[in-house]
Design an enzyme around this catalytic site. Structure first.
Site, PDB file in Angstrom:
ATOM      1  N   GLY A  65       7.160 -54.728  45.479  1.00 16.30           N
ATOM      2  CA  GLY A  65       8.494 -54.255  45.833  1.00 16.30           C
ATOM      3  C   GLY A  65       9.166 -55.161  46.850  1.00 16.30           C
ATOM      4  O   GLY A  65      10.379 -55.397  46.781  1.00 16.30           O
ATOM      5  N   SER A 103      14.546 -48.538  55.877  1.00 20.24           N
ATOM      6  CA  SER A 103      13.834 -49.468  55.002  1.00 20.24           C
ATOM      7  C   SER A 103      14.038 -50.904  55.444  1.00 20.24           C
ATOM      8  O   SER A 103      15.148 -51.434  55.428  1.00 20.24           O
ATOM      9  CB  SER A 103      14.316 -49.309  53.557  1.00 20.24           C
ATOM     10  OG  SER A 103      13.846 -50.400  52.782  1.00 20.24           O
ATOM     11  N   GLN A 125      12.937 -53.342  53.804  1.00 18.65           N
ATOM     12  CA  GLN A 125      13.242 -54.128  52.608  1.00 18.65           C
ATOM     13  C   GLN A 125      14.737 -54.170  52.352  1.00 18.65           C
ATOM     14  O   GLN A 125      15.297 -55.215  52.022  1.00 18.65           O
ATOM     15  CB  GLN A 125      12.511 -53.538  51.398  1.00 18.65           C
ATOM     16  CG  GLN A 125      11.000 -53.711  51.504  1.00 18.65           C
ATOM     17  CD  GLN A 125      10.256 -53.130  50.321  1.00 18.65           C
ATOM     18  OE1 GLN A 125      10.838 -52.449  49.476  1.00 18.65           O
ATOM     19  NE2 GLN A 125       8.964 -53.388  50.257  1.00 18.65           N
ATOM     20  N   ASP A 162       3.029 -47.646  55.837  1.00 15.62           N
ATOM     21  CA  ASP A 162       2.048 -48.006  54.812  1.00 15.62           C
ATOM     22  C   ASP A 162       0.645 -47.484  55.131  1.00 15.62           C
ATOM     23  O   ASP A 162      -0.260 -47.603  54.305  1.00 15.62           O
ATOM     24  CB  ASP A 162       1.988 -49.532  54.667  1.00 15.62           C
ATOM     25  CG  ASP A 162       3.263 -50.083  54.041  1.00 15.62           C
ATOM     26  OD1 ASP A 162       3.953 -49.338  53.329  1.00 15.62           O
ATOM     27  OD2 ASP A 162       3.568 -51.273  54.270  1.00 15.62           O
ATOM     28  N   LYS A 192       6.720 -45.363  46.958  1.00 15.85           N
ATOM     29  CA  LYS A 192       5.943 -46.593  47.179  1.00 15.85           C
ATOM     30  C   LYS A 192       5.273 -46.990  45.853  1.00 15.85           C
ATOM     31  O   LYS A 192       5.699 -46.543  44.795  1.00 15.85           O
ATOM     32  CB  LYS A 192       4.917 -46.365  48.288  1.00 15.85           C
ATOM     33  CG  LYS A 192       5.557 -46.095  49.657  1.00 15.85           C
ATOM     34  CD  LYS A 192       6.300 -47.298  50.179  1.00 15.85           C
ATOM     35  CE  LYS A 192       6.946 -47.022  51.523  1.00 15.85           C
ATOM     36  NZ  LYS A 192       7.847 -48.105  51.934  1.00 15.85           N
ATOM     37  N   ARG A 248       2.656 -41.522  47.082  1.00 17.63           N
ATOM     38  CA  ARG A 248       1.454 -41.489  47.934  1.00 17.63           C
ATOM     39  C   ARG A 248       1.173 -40.106  48.524  1.00 17.63           C
ATOM     40  O   ARG A 248       0.056 -39.856  48.965  1.00 17.63           O
ATOM     41  CB  ARG A 248       1.570 -42.547  49.044  1.00 17.63           C
ATOM     42  CG  ARG A 248       1.421 -43.950  48.487  1.00 17.63           C
ATOM     43  CD  ARG A 248       1.520 -45.028  49.534  1.00 17.63           C
ATOM     44  NE  ARG A 248       1.181 -46.324  48.933  1.00 17.63           N
ATOM     45  CZ  ARG A 248       1.468 -47.493  49.447  1.00 17.63           C
ATOM     46  NH1 ARG A 248       2.115 -47.566  50.612  1.00 17.63           N
ATOM     47  NH2 ARG A 248       1.118 -48.614  48.839  1.00 17.63           N
ATOM     48  N   ARG A 286      -3.241 -49.392  48.084  1.00 20.42           N
ATOM     49  CA  ARG A 286      -3.593 -48.667  49.316  1.00 20.42           C
ATOM     50  C   ARG A 286      -4.314 -47.344  49.018  1.00 20.42           C
ATOM     51  O   ARG A 286      -5.096 -46.871  49.829  1.00 20.42           O
ATOM     52  CB  ARG A 286      -2.368 -48.457  50.204  1.00 20.42           C
ATOM     53  CG  ARG A 286      -1.768 -49.775  50.667  1.00 20.42           C
ATOM     54  CD  ARG A 286      -0.947 -49.692  51.924  1.00 20.42           C
ATOM     55  NE  ARG A 286      -0.125 -50.895  52.035  1.00 20.42           N
ATOM     56  CZ  ARG A 286      -0.555 -52.083  52.496  1.00 20.42           C
ATOM     57  NH1 ARG A 286      -1.796 -52.224  52.923  1.00 20.42           N
ATOM     58  NH2 ARG A 286       0.245 -53.131  52.532  1.00 20.42           N
TER      59      ARG A 286
HETATM   60  C1  S3P Z   1       8.018 -53.943  53.784  1.00 18.29           C
HETATM   61  C2  S3P Z   1       8.706 -52.802  54.108  1.00 18.29           C
HETATM   62  C3  S3P Z   1       8.234 -51.441  53.809  1.00 18.29           C
HETATM   63  C4  S3P Z   1       6.750 -51.430  53.459  1.00 18.29           C
HETATM   64  C5  S3P Z   1       6.368 -52.537  52.533  1.00 18.29           C
HETATM   65  C6  S3P Z   1       6.690 -53.888  53.140  1.00 18.29           C
HETATM   66  C7  S3P Z   1       8.580 -55.256  54.134  1.00 18.29           C
HETATM   67  O1  S3P Z   1       8.941 -50.937  52.699  1.00 18.29           O
HETATM   68  O2  S3P Z   1       6.401 -50.180  52.879  1.00 18.29           O
HETATM   69  O3  S3P Z   1       4.993 -52.486  52.241  1.00 18.29           O
HETATM   70  O4  S3P Z   1       7.857 -56.273  54.104  1.00 18.29           O
HETATM   71  O5  S3P Z   1       9.781 -55.308  54.446  1.00 18.29           O
HETATM   72  P1  S3P Z   1      10.346 -50.143  52.881  1.00 18.29           P
HETATM   73  O6  S3P Z   1      11.251 -51.056  53.548  1.00 18.29           O
HETATM   74  O7  S3P Z   1      10.806 -49.862  51.475  1.00 18.29           O
HETATM   75  O8  S3P Z   1       9.990 -48.903  53.639  1.00 18.29           O
END
Ligand code: S3P
Length: 437
Positions: free
Chosen positions: A95, A168, A170, A320, A347, A351, A397
């Site tokens: 993701g 988030s 991300q 996580d 996720k 989870r 995980r």
């Molecule tokens: C991550 C952000 C998190 C995390 C993922 C890695 C990143 O996700 O769960 O394993 O590297 O920016 P979300 O931003 O969707 O919460």
């Protein structure tokens, strides 16, 4: 499928060194690919997710090469100069690769198709499609805003001010990375702080980025049409990988484990504080800075744990780690209550439900709610374990968490498929074998 039964094998003793942080590894390759000249990275996590990022950056023109174990050289093309990839970008299970790269493509004059495995193809991409569309990118997504999807980047893109509707990193990072090749100032407002590796690294590469904090809200401003300068990056160890060993050592009687090279960025270290509040003995040794991030070695001792109500405010800093935290709670004394975990449902698997089913199968007392689990612990007694395999739903995980549960059980726990572990922690089973006594 590669099933495996994880059996009790005595205390965890000795020492391990955890591999590089996954979030930081992805970002070092992406930003290296946007800097003109050679970026050298050491301690890179060579898991499948990061390799998917490396392959995608190659497909868009960067030279990304492995020079030794964990040592990589990236020759970037420069912000604005990504090339049109010739085929679909296969993101596998990742993701982070997908969402961050959608951001990069969104402000370049190229079109890219993103594809992934069955788990990734179920995950919502609307959360990045929405802000990136406002910046001018065009999307053709599968039903529900899912993969496979195609992004046509805008050139020039339009700077936006975007308030994150979900906590988030991300989504934040996707908008900031799109902002790199967007004229003017791109602003992201974060009501709840999430991991800040993108901000730290963008600054390190020479981008003009400001962070203002007002009453706990973070306002991040990035000046676009940035020129990034190549860097030398040492990736610290991944606290999310260390988490399995921290919990294992706490719950398996007789354990004393030294875990070297654990990244302790405060936006990632929530689990350690919560476990200490439950009575876990986790000592920090040799604190230092690695690649601009706080790092220490952790000495973890078997400890009786007490159930706790986890403050939902810490959720982003251990997002996580909940699967393995649930395993710790299942062996604590009394009741542990978690709330505010709705993000866990989107996720690599859901989870909340998947851990509820897996822990129940292993003999734990678990009740599921909309946004969390309530767990009644065994007061240190081992979990009974499972007869048949538990389902991991392509989620690394879940597999590693239930492996630790198996080590702390009477009969062992069978995991239906260990292959997804290679996405984030290819040496997990080897390290676990090395410290089981
Ligand atoms: C991550 C952000 C998190 C995390 C993922 C890695 C990143 O996700 O769960 O394993 O590297 O920016 P979300 O931003 O969707 O919460």
């Amino acid at each position: 499928m590669r099933p495996r039964r994880f059996r009790p094998a005595g205390p965890l003793r000795g020492e391990i060194r955890v591999p590089g942080d996954k979030s930081i590894s992805h970002r070092s390759i992406m930003l290296g690919a946007l800097a003109v000249g050679e970026t050298r990275v050491t301690g890179l996590l060579e898991g499948e997710d990061v390799l998917a990022t490396a392959a995608a950056m190659r497909a868009m023109g960067a030279k990304v090469e492995r020079t030794d174990i964990g040592e990589w050289s990236v020759h970037g093309v420069g912000v604005g100069a990504l090339l049109q990839p010739q085929g679909p970008l296969d993101m596998g299970n990742s993701g982070t690769s997908t969402r961050l790269l959608m951001g990069l493509v969104a402000s370049h004059a190229i079109e890219a198709q993103f594809i992934g495995d069955a788990s990734l193809s179920k995950r919502p991409m609307g959360r990045v499609i929405e802000p990136l569309s406002r910046m001018g990118a065009a999307f053709k997504a599968s039903e529900g805003g899912r993969l496979p999807l195609t992004v046509r980047g805008a050139s020039p893109a339009v700077p936006i001010e975007y308030r994150l509707p979900v906590a988030s990193a991300q989504v934040k990072s996707a908008v900031l990375l799109a902002g790199l090749n967007t004229p003017g100032i791109t602003t992201v407002i974060e009501p709840v702080p999430t991991r800040d590796h993108s901000e730290r690294m963008l600054r390190g590469f020479g981008a003009e980025l400001e962070v203002e904090e007002v009453d706990g809200t973070r306002v991040i401003r990035l000046r676009g049409e940035a020129e990034l300068k190549p860097q030398v990056i040492d990736v610290p160890g991944d606290p999310s990988s260390a988490a399995f060993f921290i919990v294992g050592a706490l719950i398996i009687p007789g354990s004393e484990l030294l875990i070297r090279n654990v990244g302790l960025n405060p936006t990632r270290a929530g689990l350690i504080g919560v476990l200490r509040d439950m009575g876990g003995r986790i000592e920090e040794e040799n604190p230092r800075l690695v690649g601009g991030e706080p790092v220490a070695d952790l000495r973890v001792f078997h400890s009786p744990l007490k159930g706790i109500e986890v403050d939902p405010a810490v959720v982003p800093s251990m997002v996580d780690e909940f699967p393995v935290f649930f395993v710790a709670a299942a062996m604590a004394e009394g009741r542990t209550v978690t709330t505010g975990l709705e993000e866990l449902r989107v996720k690599e698997s859901d989870r909340i439900s998947v851990m509820a089913a897996a822990l129940t199968a292993a003999g734990a007392r678990v009740a599921e709610s909309e946004d969390g689990l309530t767990i009644h612990g065994t007061r240190g007694d081992p979990l009974p374990g499972t007869e048949g395999p538990i389902e991991t739903h392509l989620d690394h995980r879940i597999a590693m968490s239930m492996a630790i549960a198996g080590m702390a059980s009477t009969r062992g726990v069978e995991v239906d498929d260990t292959r997804p572990i290679a996405t984030s922690f290819p040496v997990f089973e080897e390290l676990l074998g090395g410290v089981s006594r």
